[in-house]
Design an enzyme around this catalytic site. Structure first.
Site, PDB file in Angstrom:
ATOM      1  N   TYR A  26      -0.193 -69.701  -7.338  1.00 24.46           N
ATOM      2  CA  TYR A  26      -0.229 -68.346  -7.902  1.00 24.46           C
ATOM      3  C   TYR A  26      -1.281 -68.294  -9.012  1.00 24.46           C
ATOM      4  CZ  TYR A  26       1.558 -64.032 -10.044  1.00 24.46           C
ATOM      5  OH  TYR A  26       1.679 -62.750 -10.553  1.00 24.46           O
ATOM      6  N   GLY A  72      14.892 -68.064  -5.869  1.00 22.57           N
ATOM      7  CA  GLY A  72      13.708 -68.620  -5.219  1.00 22.57           C
ATOM      8  C   GLY A  72      13.363 -67.924  -3.912  1.00 22.57           C
ATOM      9  N   ASP A  98       7.771 -57.247 -11.655  1.00 23.00           N
ATOM     10  CA  ASP A  98       9.167 -57.630 -11.430  1.00 23.00           C
ATOM     11  C   ASP A  98      10.083 -57.090 -12.523  1.00 23.00           C
ATOM     12  OD1 ASP A  98       7.971 -58.931  -9.378  1.00 23.00           O
ATOM     13  OD2 ASP A  98       8.407 -60.959 -10.074  1.00 23.00           O
ATOM     14  N   GLY A 109      11.950 -64.835  -3.792  1.00 28.84           N
ATOM     15  CA  GLY A 109      10.897 -63.836  -4.003  1.00 28.84           C
ATOM     16  C   GLY A 109      11.442 -62.449  -4.283  1.00 28.84           C
TER      17      GLY A 109
HETATM   18  C1  GLA Z   1       5.308 -62.513  -8.235  1.00 33.00           C
HETATM   19  C2  GLA Z   1       4.909 -62.086  -9.644  1.00 33.00           C
HETATM   20  C3  GLA Z   1       4.523 -60.606  -9.674  1.00 33.00           C
HETATM   21  C4  GLA Z   1       3.489 -60.280  -8.602  1.00 33.00           C
HETATM   22  C5  GLA Z   1       3.913 -60.846  -7.246  1.00 33.00           C
HETATM   23  C6  GLA Z   1       2.856 -60.686  -6.203  1.00 33.00           C
HETATM   24  O1  GLA Z   1       6.490 -61.858  -7.855  1.00 33.00           O
HETATM   25  O2  GLA Z   1       5.982 -62.309 -10.544  1.00 33.00           O
HETATM   26  O3  GLA Z   1       4.046 -60.264 -10.956  1.00 33.00           O
HETATM   27  O4  GLA Z   1       2.211 -60.733  -8.964  1.00 33.00           O
HETATM   28  O5  GLA Z   1       4.261 -62.219  -7.331  1.00 33.00           O
HETATM   29  O6  GLA Z   1       2.641 -59.341  -5.959  1.00 33.00           O
END
Ligand code: GLA
Length: 385
Positions: A218, A118, A168, A120
Site C-alpha cells: 500500500y 482483515g 474509512d 478490507g
Molecule cells: C484502505 C485505506 C483507504 C483507501 C483504500 C483503498 O482501505 O485505509 O484509505 O486508500 O485502502 O481505496
C-alpha cells in the site's frame, strides 16, 4: 448473546460496574473510487450493518485498562505511551486516538463486534471511530464529528504508522442508512446519494487471503502515485494531486513516465473519472451501468494498479458468469480481503452457492461470504450522564 451484549457483560465482569457509555461503530463498503482518497480524488463508500461496539467508563487516575473481547486479551497502560506497542497491536488503534485527543484521563474499556477483521471492511477505522466518539462524550471535549474524523485519520497515520487515506474513518462516522456518501477527499465536501432500490443487495466474498503484504505494498503504491505526480508537476507545478490530472493530459505525457508509474497513474486517473460516471448512474438508478463500472475498476486494479491476487480474480470472474450479479470487484486496499458484489436480492443464495463452489474447487477451502446493508454511521447507543 449479541456482540453488544457481550461487550457490556464483559465490562461488568472485568470492572465490577456498568459502563458509562456504549458506542456502535460500523465498518464500510466502497462502491467505487479505490486508491483515490490519498490522491485527492472522490470515493463512494457507505457504512454497513456490521460493527464494533465499545463500552467505557472514566477512572479517577490516568490508567487505561483495555480489553478486546474478540481476542480475549487485555492490556493495561499507566500513562500516555510515546510510541506504538509491538503487542498487542489492536491496542494501538485505541491508544493512538487517546494520544491524538490529548490523553484526557484514565478509562476502563471493552470492545468487540461482528465485523470481519482483515477483510478490507475497515475494522481498524471502526475501532478508532468508536474510541474517538466515546472519549469526546465522556470527557466533554466538544469536538465536532468532522474534527473526530480528521483526528482519527491523524492517529492512524502518525501513531499507528499506516499511511491510509481518510475514506474509512469518514464512511464509518458519517454513514446513513440505505445511502452512499460521495466524498471529495481533497476538499472534504460530501453529498449523500440514496441507494434507491430494494431489489438489489451487496454481498462480500472473502478471498481468504491474509492481507500480510497490504501495508508495505500500500505504501509502495502511494509512493508510486507521488512519483508519477512529481514528474507531471515539472510540466505544471500548480497540480497538487493526481486528481487534477486529466486522462488526456496523462495520455499526452506518457513518454515522460516509466511504464510502471504510467500504469499506476492511468489507473488512478481513469478511476476518478469512473466515480463521476458512477454518481450519474446512482442518481438515475442505472444499476446495470453501475455494475459495468465495478468490473472496469476490478480490471484496472488487477492490470494497472496490480493490487489483486488469484483468489480475488477468480471470485470476480465467477461472479461475472452468474446472471444475478450486476457487478463485482475487489474492494479496499487489495492483496486479499473481500470482493464486493452487486446482486439481485431474490437470487442471493443461488449466487453465493455458485461462487462458493467455484472457490472451493479452485482453492480447496470454503468461502466466507456475507450480505450487507447500508447503515447509519457511528453512534452513542447508551450514555449515563
Ligand atoms: C484502505 C485505506 C483507504 C483507501 C483504500 C483503498 O482501505 O485505509 O484509505 O486508500 O485502502 O481505496
Amino acid at each position: 448473546m449479541s456482540p453488544q451484549q457481550q461487550v457490556w457483560a464483559t465490562f461488568q465482569d472485568l470492572y465490577g460496574r456498568p459502563p458509562e457509555i456504549l458506542v456502535r461503530s460500523p465498518g464500510r463498503i466502497n462502491l467505487i473510487g479505490e486508491h483515490t482518497d490519498y490522491n485527492g480524488g472522490p470515493v463512494l463508500p457507505a457504512a454497513i450493518d456490521r460493527a464494533v461496539w465499545l463500552a467505557a467508563a472514566k477512572r479517577a487516575d490516568t490508567q487505561c485498562r483495555l480489553f478486546a473481547c474478540d481476542y480475549d486479551e487485555g492490556y493495561i497502560v499507566e500513562s500516555q505511551p510515546s510510541k506504538p506497542l509491538v503487542h498487542p497491536s489492536w491496542a494501538n488503534y485505541l491508544l493512538g486516538v487517546l494520544v491524538e485527543i490529548g490523553w484526557p484521563g484514565g478509562l476502563d474499556l471493552t470492545f468487540g463486534g461482528n465485523l470481519p477483521i482483515g477483510a478490507g471492511v475497515a475494522s481498524s477505522a471502526a475501532v478508532q471511530n468508536a474510541m474517538a466518539l466515546a472519549a469526546n462524550a465522556l470527557f466533554q471535549l466538544g469536538h465536532t464529528q468532522m474534527d473526530l474524523v480528521q483526528l482519527t485519520h491523524r492517529a492512524e497515520n502518525q501513531f499507528v504508522g499506516v499511511p491510509c487515506g481518510i475514506m474509512d474513518m469518514f464512511a464509518g462516522a458519517m454513514g446513513r442508512r440505505n445511502t452512499f456518501i460521495c466524498l471529495n477527499c481533497h476538499s472534504l465536501e460530501y453529498e449523500y446519494l440514496p441507494f434507491g432500490t430494494t431489489e438489489l443487495c451487496f454481498v462480500l466474498c472473502h478471498s481468504g487471503v491474509e492481507r500480510r503484504l497490504a501495508s508495505s505494498e500500500y505504501q509502495k503504491r502511494r509512493q508510486e502515485c507521488a512519483q508519477g505526480l512529481a514528474i507531471l508537476q515539472r510540466i505544471n507545478p500548480a497540480m497538487s494531486a493526481l486528481s487534477q490530472v486529466s486522462e488526456d493530459l496523462l495520455a499526452e505525457k506518457e513518454h515522460l513516465l516509466p511504464p510502471t508509474l504510467f500504469r499506476r497513474c492511468r489507473y488512478v486517473v481513469t478511476e476518478i473519472a469512473r466515480v463521476g460516471t458512477a454518481v450519474q448512474a446512482l442518481r438515475s438508478q442505472d444499476y446495470a451501468a453501475m455494475g459495468s463500472l465495478m468490473y472496469l475498476t476490478h480490471q484496472g486494479l488487477r492490470d494497472d494498479f496490480e493490487v489483486s491476487c488469484p483468489e480475488l480474480n477468480l471470485l470476480v470472474e465467477e461472479a461475472m458468469h452468474h446472471p444475478a450479479c450486476l457487478g463485482a470487484r475487489l474492494m479496499g486496499a487489495g492483496f486479499g480481503g473481500c470482493t464486493l458484489n452487486l446482486v439481485k436480492k431474490s437470487k442471493v443464495c443461488d449466487f453465493s452457492a455458485h461462487v462458493s463452489q467455484a472457490y472451493t474447487r479452485a482453492f480447496k477451502r470454503s468461502l466466507r461470504h456475507w450480505t450487507v446493508h447500508l447503515d447509519d454511521g457511528a453512534e452513542i447507543v447508551f450514555f449515563d450522564v
